[in-house]
Write a protein that holds these residues in place. Structure first.
Motif, PDB file in Angstrom:
ATOM      1  N   TYR B  32       0.842  -1.209   0.000  1.00 47.13           N
ATOM      2  CA  TYR B  32       0.000   0.000   0.000  1.00 47.13           C
ATOM      3  C   TYR B  32       0.875   1.257   0.000  1.00 47.13           C
ATOM      4  O   TYR B  32       0.651   2.189  -0.768  1.00 47.13           O
ATOM      5  N   ALA B  35       2.320   1.739  -3.352  1.00 39.66           N
ATOM      6  CA  ALA B  35       1.335   2.256  -4.309  1.00 39.66           C
ATOM      7  C   ALA B  35       1.131   3.758  -4.115  1.00 39.66           C
ATOM      8  O   ALA B  35       1.017   4.517  -5.081  1.00 39.66           O
ATOM      9  N   LEU B  89     -11.437  15.399  -1.243  1.00 38.00           N
ATOM     10  CA  LEU B  89     -11.862  14.370  -0.288  1.00 38.00           C
ATOM     11  C   LEU B  89     -12.192  13.049  -0.978  1.00 38.00           C
ATOM     12  O   LEU B  89     -11.859  11.976  -0.457  1.00 38.00           O
ATOM     13  N   ASP B  90     -12.820  13.107  -2.146  1.00 39.33           N
ATOM     14  CA  ASP B  90     -13.156  11.859  -2.843  1.00 39.33           C
ATOM     15  C   ASP B  90     -11.900  11.030  -3.121  1.00 39.33           C
ATOM     16  O   ASP B  90     -11.901   9.810  -2.946  1.00 39.33           O
ATOM     17  N   LEU B  93     -10.715   9.496   0.101  1.00 38.34           N
ATOM     18  CA  LEU B  93     -11.538   8.351   0.512  1.00 38.34           C
ATOM     19  C   LEU B  93     -11.211   7.124  -0.341  1.00 38.34           C
ATOM     20  O   LEU B  93     -11.204   5.997   0.159  1.00 38.34           O
ATOM     21  N   TRP B  95      -8.291   6.378  -1.610  1.00 35.40           N
ATOM     22  CA  TRP B  95      -7.045   5.818  -1.073  1.00 35.40           C
ATOM     23  C   TRP B  95      -7.284   5.150   0.287  1.00 35.40           C
ATOM     24  O   TRP B  95      -6.677   4.133   0.603  1.00 35.40           O
ATOM     25  N   ALA B  97      -9.929   3.578   1.296  1.00 35.66           N
ATOM     26  CA  ALA B  97     -10.567   2.263   1.125  1.00 35.66           C
ATOM     27  C   ALA B  97      -9.541   1.201   0.740  1.00 35.66           C
ATOM     28  O   ALA B  97      -9.743   0.012   0.991  1.00 35.66           O
ATOM     29  N   ARG B  98      -8.442   1.634   0.101  1.00 35.27           N
ATOM     30  CA  ARG B  98      -7.420   0.670  -0.322  1.00 35.27           C
ATOM     31  C   ARG B  98      -6.485   0.276   0.816  1.00 35.27           C
ATOM     32  O   ARG B  98      -5.736  -0.697   0.700  1.00 35.27           O
ATOM     33  N   CYS B  99      -6.470   1.043   1.894  1.00 33.24           N
ATOM     34  CA  CYS B  99      -5.542   0.766   2.995  1.00 33.24           C
ATOM     35  C   CYS B  99      -5.976  -0.511   3.715  1.00 33.24           C
ATOM     36  O   CYS B  99      -7.157  -0.670   4.039  1.00 33.24           O
ATOM     37  N   PRO B 100      -5.021  -1.417   3.973  1.00 40.26           N
ATOM     38  CA  PRO B 100      -5.392  -2.654   4.691  1.00 40.26           C
ATOM     39  C   PRO B 100      -6.105  -2.357   6.009  1.00 40.26           C
ATOM     40  O   PRO B 100      -6.967  -3.111   6.440  1.00 40.26           O
TER      41      PRO B 100
END
Lengths: 421, 115
Positions: B32, B35, B89-90, B93, B95, B97-100
């Protein structure tokens, strides 16, 4: 008021909401020319019903009852907001509502204006990014919080954007009507794109590399079915429904018993939903008989080509590549180009595909696209470029938001051979 | 704009994982972070020691009060942070959601106050 009568009122109201919410809102919105006012009037009517029905008994015709009350609430709202001629003209329209409401004897008798409402929500004057959320709210009554979660947006920002879009519909005087024949096809694209956007939020890519946030797929399928049912002569409407049914048919096969992600090529075809596939194939056949090819029919044809594996046990990649070529000719999309490269890999080998994928990197839009890095990693692994494959897997893993996909990619990365690094 | 992603999670979760699971978890965070770097949005990031190592300080009326333990006594504790620089902000958000950490805990996203 007894507990029983209150419970009965609530269950009747719930049933009406489930059965008729979209039709009632659409009917009111078309009459009031105002989505927000229609939603407000209907929610006030439901609140009134929950107070009135336990005392006076549930009406034989709850839909007609709600429409009559909502109409009155709508007039009150109109008088508050507007004055003079504008209101007078509007009140005239509302008089017609009265007549209509008196003839309504249940869900089936409500004139169906949902398609007109969908066209208003997907009007070119409405920002393309808010069309799908607007449809989900207006026709299905989903609240801003639920929609925001599905679209990964802040609930307060989503609420404001929805409010602004409805204000625009009212103030710009957007018509609640099905466009005339000569402009129908163009306007229909907007409606179909928004429905597909809602569906894709559920799948995030229809080829199945990333499957989070499936919560909107049922809603999107409902809307696609509605449009296909109301416009049975529009091949693209049928094509969209076929495409979505194909993707949905594979849902159960996309996870194994441990909840791990299973890629399309390794799915157990016995787990695909045969009834849904049959329905999709029938729709696609009907669409192609109408003689106008388009994006969604092609997308459905791609899905259909995979179904061949259910019959023959293998996938024929030649038609896949041809369909991707046709799709690319319709619109230049880096995602389509990526998927085409993966089909090329099956026909001509990974090196040919990698050349295409490398060229696609120049398009900045794919830099955050997880399936791009996953595809690149898999192709590199097949050419034995293991260190490069490992790096590409790293980025794909970092971009994955579904834990099952993350685990899958980590597993693929872990089995890469270590040689002479 | 800069956003701070604050990762809250159940601290017992880590100690209950097998070494293989821990290794996989660390690798997911590494991927992550990589990325974020590749996309050019990472400003800074750190993992924190468990809240048993925390100390709080409060000064009132010229007297300092130092206490052992975290500020808020809760099962879910701040475990680390990412500071990212994205357009809006979108994007933040997306990024997040991709965080473990969004899968095994909860992440609070806050814009940075610019002076």
């Amino acid at each position: 008021m007894t507990l029983d009568s209150a419970a009965q009122a609530r269950s009747t109201a719930d049933a009406v909401a489930r059965r008729s919410y979209g039709k009632l809102v659409a009917f009111l919105a078309a009459a009031l020319r105002d989505v927000a006012a229609a939603e407000d009037a209907l929610s006030e009517a439901f609140a009134t019903a929950l107070a009135d029905w336990p005392l006076n008994g549930c009406p034989a015709n709850p839909e007609a009852w709600l429409l009559t009350v909502a109409r009155r609430k709508g007039i009150d709202g109109l008088r508050r907001r507007r004055s003079g001629e504008a209101a007078a003209a509007q009140l005239q329209i509302l008089a017609e509502l009265d007549e209509a409401a008196s003839t309504v004897v249940g869900d089936a008798a409500i004139p169906d204006r949902r398609l007109a409402l969908l066209f208003a929500c997907a009007h070119p004057a409405i920002d393309a990014g808010i069309r799908a959320p607007l449809m989900l709210q207006a026709v299905l009554g989903l609240d801003a919080k639920t929609i925001a979660s599905a679209f990964l947006a802040s609930p307060s920002a989503m609420g404001k954007r929805l409010g602004r879009a409805k204000q625009k519909i009212r103030e710009a005087g957007i018509r609640f009507a099905i466009p005339a024949c000569n402009e129908l096809a163009g306007r229909l694209d907007g409606v179909l794109d928004a429905i597909y956007a809602a569906f894709a939020e559920g799948w995030s890519d229809p080829d199945g590399t990333d499957v989070i946030r499936r919560d909107l797929t049922a809603e999107a399928l409902f809307l696609a079915g509605l449009v296909a049912g109301l416009l049975p002569q529009e091949p693209e409407a049928l094509g969209l429904l076929a495409c979505m049914l194909h993707a949905e048919a594979r849902r159960r096969a996309r996870r194994n018993a441990d909840g791990d992600y299973v890629p399309l090529a390794e799915q157990d075809v016995a787990l695909w939903d045969a009834a849904m596939i049959d329905e999709a194939e029938t729709l696609l056949l009907r669409a192609s008989a109408l003689g106008h090819i388009g994006r969604y029919q092609l997308e459905a044809a791609l899905q259909s080509a995979h179904v061949e594996r259910r019959r023959s046990g293998r996938t024929d990649w030649t038609p896949e590549v041809q369909i991707y070529d046709a799709l690319l000719a319709l619109s230049v999309s880096p995602v389509v180009a990526l998927n085409r490269a993966l089909a090329i890999a099956e026909l001509q080998g990974p090196r040919a595909a990698l050349e295409i994928v490398d060229a696609l990197a120049a398009d900045g839009r794919l830099v955050d696209y997880q399936p791009y890095w996953a595809a690149r990693a898999a192709l590199l692994a097949r050419t034995h470029a293991y260190p490069e494959a490992r790096d590409a897997f790293d980025i794909a893993i970092g971009l994955a938001s579904d834990p099952a996909v993350r685990r899958f990619l980590q597993g693929r990365q872990a089995v890469l051979p270590h040689c002479g690094e | 704009m800069q956003y701070l992603l604050m990762l809250y999670s159940n601290e017992n979760g880590w100690s209950q994982m097998t070494p293989a699971e821990q290794e996989q978890g660390v690798a997911a965070y590494g991927a992550y972070t990589q990325a974020l770097k590749t996309a050019g949005v990472l400003v800074g990031s750190n993992r924190l020691q468990p809240s048993t190592t925390a100390t709080t300080v409060h000064v009132a009326d010229g007297k300092s009060q130092v206490l052992d333990g975290p500020y808020v006594d809760s099962k879910e504790q701040l475990a680390g942070y990412y500071l990212i620089d994205v357009p809006d902000l979108d994007a933040a958000l997306a990024w997040t959601a991709r965080c473990p950490g969004a899968s095994h805990g909860t992440i609070e996203v806050r814009p940075v106050w610019y002076m």
